[in-house]
Design a protein around this motif. Structure first.
Motif, PDB file in Angstrom:
ATOM      1  N   ILE A  29       5.173 -19.534  19.517  1.00  0.00           N
ATOM      2  CA  ILE A  29       6.539 -19.218  19.066  1.00  0.00           C
ATOM      3  C   ILE A  29       7.330 -18.572  20.191  1.00  0.00           C
ATOM      4  O   ILE A  29       8.485 -18.928  20.439  1.00  0.00           O
ATOM      5  N   ALA A  30       6.719 -17.631  20.909  1.00  0.00           N
ATOM      6  CA  ALA A  30       7.411 -16.972  22.030  1.00  0.00           C
ATOM      7  C   ALA A  30       7.783 -17.983  23.110  1.00  0.00           C
ATOM      8  O   ALA A  30       8.873 -17.907  23.690  1.00  0.00           O
ATOM      9  N   ASN A  31       6.906 -18.938  23.369  1.00  0.00           N
ATOM     10  CA  ASN A  31       7.185 -19.967  24.367  1.00  0.00           C
ATOM     11  C   ASN A  31       8.369 -20.832  23.948  1.00  0.00           C
ATOM     12  O   ASN A  31       9.272 -21.105  24.744  1.00  0.00           O
ATOM     13  N   VAL A  32       8.387 -21.257  22.695  1.00  0.00           N
ATOM     14  CA  VAL A  32       9.500 -22.068  22.195  1.00  0.00           C
ATOM     15  C   VAL A  32      10.789 -21.259  22.210  1.00  0.00           C
ATOM     16  O   VAL A  32      11.838 -21.743  22.634  1.00  0.00           O
ATOM     17  N   GLU A  33      10.720 -19.994  21.777  1.00  0.00           N
ATOM     18  CA  GLU A  33      11.919 -19.153  21.722  1.00  0.00           C
ATOM     19  C   GLU A  33      12.443 -18.779  23.106  1.00  0.00           C
ATOM     20  O   GLU A  33      13.595 -18.375  23.234  1.00  0.00           O
ATOM     21  N   SER A  34      11.617 -18.933  24.142  1.00  0.00           N
ATOM     22  CA  SER A  34      12.121 -18.679  25.498  1.00  0.00           C
ATOM     23  C   SER A  34      13.119 -19.750  25.913  1.00  0.00           C
ATOM     24  O   SER A  34      13.960 -19.535  26.772  1.00  0.00           O
ATOM     25  N   VAL A  35      13.047 -20.913  25.278  1.00  0.00           N
ATOM     26  CA  VAL A  35      13.977 -22.011  25.548  1.00  0.00           C
ATOM     27  C   VAL A  35      15.044 -22.090  24.459  1.00  0.00           C
ATOM     28  O   VAL A  35      16.225 -22.230  24.745  1.00  0.00           O
ATOM     29  N   PHE A  36      14.621 -21.987  23.228  1.00  0.00           N
ATOM     30  CA  PHE A  36      15.513 -22.121  22.067  1.00  0.00           C
ATOM     31  C   PHE A  36      15.777 -20.719  21.529  1.00  0.00           C
ATOM     32  O   PHE A  36      15.027 -20.196  20.712  1.00  0.00           O
ATOM     33  N   GLN A  37      16.846 -20.107  22.010  1.00  0.00           N
ATOM     34  CA  GLN A  37      17.102 -18.702  21.728  1.00  0.00           C
ATOM     35  C   GLN A  37      18.102 -18.509  20.598  1.00  0.00           C
ATOM     36  O   GLN A  37      19.001 -19.317  20.403  1.00  0.00           O
ATOM     37  N   GLY A  38      17.906 -17.419  19.851  1.00  0.00           N
ATOM     38  CA  GLY A  38      18.885 -17.014  18.859  1.00  0.00           C
ATOM     39  C   GLY A  38      18.659 -17.521  17.451  1.00  0.00           C
ATOM     40  O   GLY A  38      19.418 -17.191  16.555  1.00  0.00           O
ATOM     41  N   LYS A  39      17.629 -18.331  17.246  1.00  0.00           N
ATOM     42  CA  LYS A  39      17.365 -18.867  15.909  1.00  0.00           C
ATOM     43  C   LYS A  39      15.881 -18.750  15.592  1.00  0.00           C
ATOM     44  O   LYS A  39      15.190 -19.739  15.361  1.00  0.00           O
ATOM     45  N   SER A  40      15.401 -17.518  15.535  1.00  0.00           N
ATOM     46  CA  SER A  40      13.978 -17.271  15.296  1.00  0.00           C
ATOM     47  C   SER A  40      13.512 -17.829  13.962  1.00  0.00           C
ATOM     48  O   SER A  40      12.399 -18.351  13.854  1.00  0.00           O
ATOM     49  N   GLN A  41      14.338 -17.718  12.941  1.00  0.00           N
ATOM     50  CA  GLN A  41      13.947 -18.198  11.618  1.00  0.00           C
ATOM     51  C   GLN A  41      13.726 -19.707  11.621  1.00  0.00           C
ATOM     52  O   GLN A  41      12.792 -20.203  10.994  1.00  0.00           O
ATOM     53  N   VAL A  42      14.552 -20.435  12.355  1.00  0.00           N
ATOM     54  CA  VAL A  42      14.388 -21.892  12.446  1.00  0.00           C
ATOM     55  C   VAL A  42      13.071 -22.218  13.140  1.00  0.00           C
ATOM     56  O   VAL A  42      12.307 -23.071  12.677  1.00  0.00           O
ATOM     57  N   VAL A  43      12.786 -21.526  14.242  1.00  0.00           N
ATOM     58  CA  VAL A  43      11.540 -21.762  14.978  1.00  0.00           C
ATOM     59  C   VAL A  43      10.341 -21.456  14.088  1.00  0.00           C
ATOM     60  O   VAL A  43       9.395 -22.247  14.006  1.00  0.00           O
ATOM     61  N   GLN A  44      10.371 -20.336  13.391  1.00  0.00           N
ATOM     62  CA  GLN A  44       9.251 -19.966  12.524  1.00  0.00           C
ATOM     63  C   GLN A  44       9.062 -20.973  11.392  1.00  0.00           C
ATOM     64  O   GLN A  44       7.929 -21.302  11.029  1.00  0.00           O
ATOM     65  N   THR A  45      10.151 -21.476  10.848  1.00  0.00           N
ATOM     66  CA  THR A  45      10.058 -22.467   9.777  1.00  0.00           C
ATOM     67  C   THR A  45       9.430 -23.766  10.282  1.00  0.00           C
ATOM     68  O   THR A  45       8.559 -24.347   9.627  1.00  0.00           O
ATOM     69  N   VAL A  46       9.849 -24.215  11.450  1.00  0.00           N
ATOM     70  CA  VAL A  46       9.305 -25.451  12.021  1.00  0.00           C
ATOM     71  C   VAL A  46       7.825 -25.272  12.362  1.00  0.00           C
ATOM     72  O   VAL A  46       7.006 -26.150  12.075  1.00  0.00           O
ATOM     73  N   VAL A  47       7.469 -24.132  12.935  1.00  0.00           N
ATOM     74  CA  VAL A  47       6.065 -23.880  13.278  1.00  0.00           C
ATOM     75  C   VAL A  47       5.214 -23.802  12.009  1.00  0.00           C
ATOM     76  O   VAL A  47       4.093 -24.317  11.967  1.00  0.00           O
ATOM     77  N   THR A  48       5.745 -23.199  10.960  1.00  0.00           N
ATOM     78  CA  THR A  48       5.030 -23.148   9.683  1.00  0.00           C
ATOM     79  C   THR A  48       4.757 -24.555   9.170  1.00  0.00           C
ATOM     80  O   THR A  48       3.649 -24.857   8.710  1.00  0.00           O
ATOM     81  N   ALA A  49       5.744 -25.426   9.265  1.00  0.00           N
ATOM     82  CA  ALA A  49       5.556 -26.813   8.840  1.00  0.00           C
ATOM     83  C   ALA A  49       4.495 -27.510   9.694  1.00  0.00           C
ATOM     84  O   ALA A  49       3.674 -28.271   9.170  1.00  0.00           O
ATOM     85  N   LEU A  50       4.484 -27.247  10.994  1.00  0.00           N
ATOM     86  CA  LEU A  50       3.476 -27.854  11.870  1.00  0.00           C
ATOM     87  C   LEU A  50       2.075 -27.381  11.515  1.00  0.00           C
ATOM     88  O   LEU A  50       1.139 -28.185  11.438  1.00  0.00           O
ATOM     89  N   VAL A  51       1.927 -26.085  11.298  1.00  0.00           N
ATOM     90  CA  VAL A  51       0.618 -25.532  10.951  1.00  0.00           C
ATOM     91  C   VAL A  51       0.131 -26.101   9.621  1.00  0.00           C
ATOM     92  O   VAL A  51      -1.051 -26.363   9.438  1.00  0.00           O
ATOM     93  N   ALA A  52       1.071 -26.322   8.706  1.00  0.00           N
ATOM     94  CA  ALA A  52       0.741 -26.870   7.390  1.00  0.00           C
ATOM     95  C   ALA A  52       0.616 -28.393   7.417  1.00  0.00           C
ATOM     96  O   ALA A  52       0.419 -29.012   6.373  1.00  0.00           O
ATOM     97  N   GLU A  53       0.739 -28.989   8.618  1.00  0.00           N
ATOM     98  CA  GLU A  53       0.683 -30.440   8.790  1.00  0.00           C
ATOM     99  C   GLU A  53       1.747 -31.138   7.955  1.00  0.00           C
ATOM    100  O   GLU A  53       1.522 -32.195   7.372  1.00  0.00           O
TER     101      GLU A  53
END
Length: 104
Positions: A29-53
């Motif tokens: 998440i930190a790696n993605v947020e280093s590029v895609f800044q300012g929308k932590s909730q979006v990143v966390q939601t997408v990562v949650t979907a990835l983890v949940a396949e």
């Protein structure tokens, strides 16, 4: 939870493994947020979907970083990134093709 494990994905994961997974996901998440800044909730939601396949459909107005987010996630995973520009008249069959039954 009794026995020192955590219930996840329908089974027990040892506490040490669970902590390692949490650390790895946090780094991801930190790696993605280093590029895609300012929308932590979006990143966390997408990562949650990835983890949940699961699947994610990114919809928003032009210029808010949907492609940047997808590219950052792909690079963080070491995956290949390809983008399809949809139009209002594009159907899934236009991309995936379709199957026709041939009785013979």
């Amino acid at each position: 939870m009794a026995g020192g494990g955590t219930l996840a994905a329908g089974g027990r994961i040892p506490a040490e493994r669970w902590q390692t997974l949490q650390q790895q996901i946090g780094k991801f998440i930190a790696n993605v947020e280093s590029v895609f800044q300012g929308k932590s909730q979006v990143v966390q939601t997408v990562v949650t979907a990835l983890v949940a396949e699961g699947h994610v459909l990114l919809e928003d107005v032009p210029g808010v970083g949907k492609t940047t987010l997808a590219r950052a996630i792909a690079r963080s995973l070491g995956a290949k990134f390809q983008r399809i520009q949809f139009t209002s008249d594009l159907l899934p069959a236009d991309i995936l093709g379709l199957s026709l039954f041939n009785k013979e």
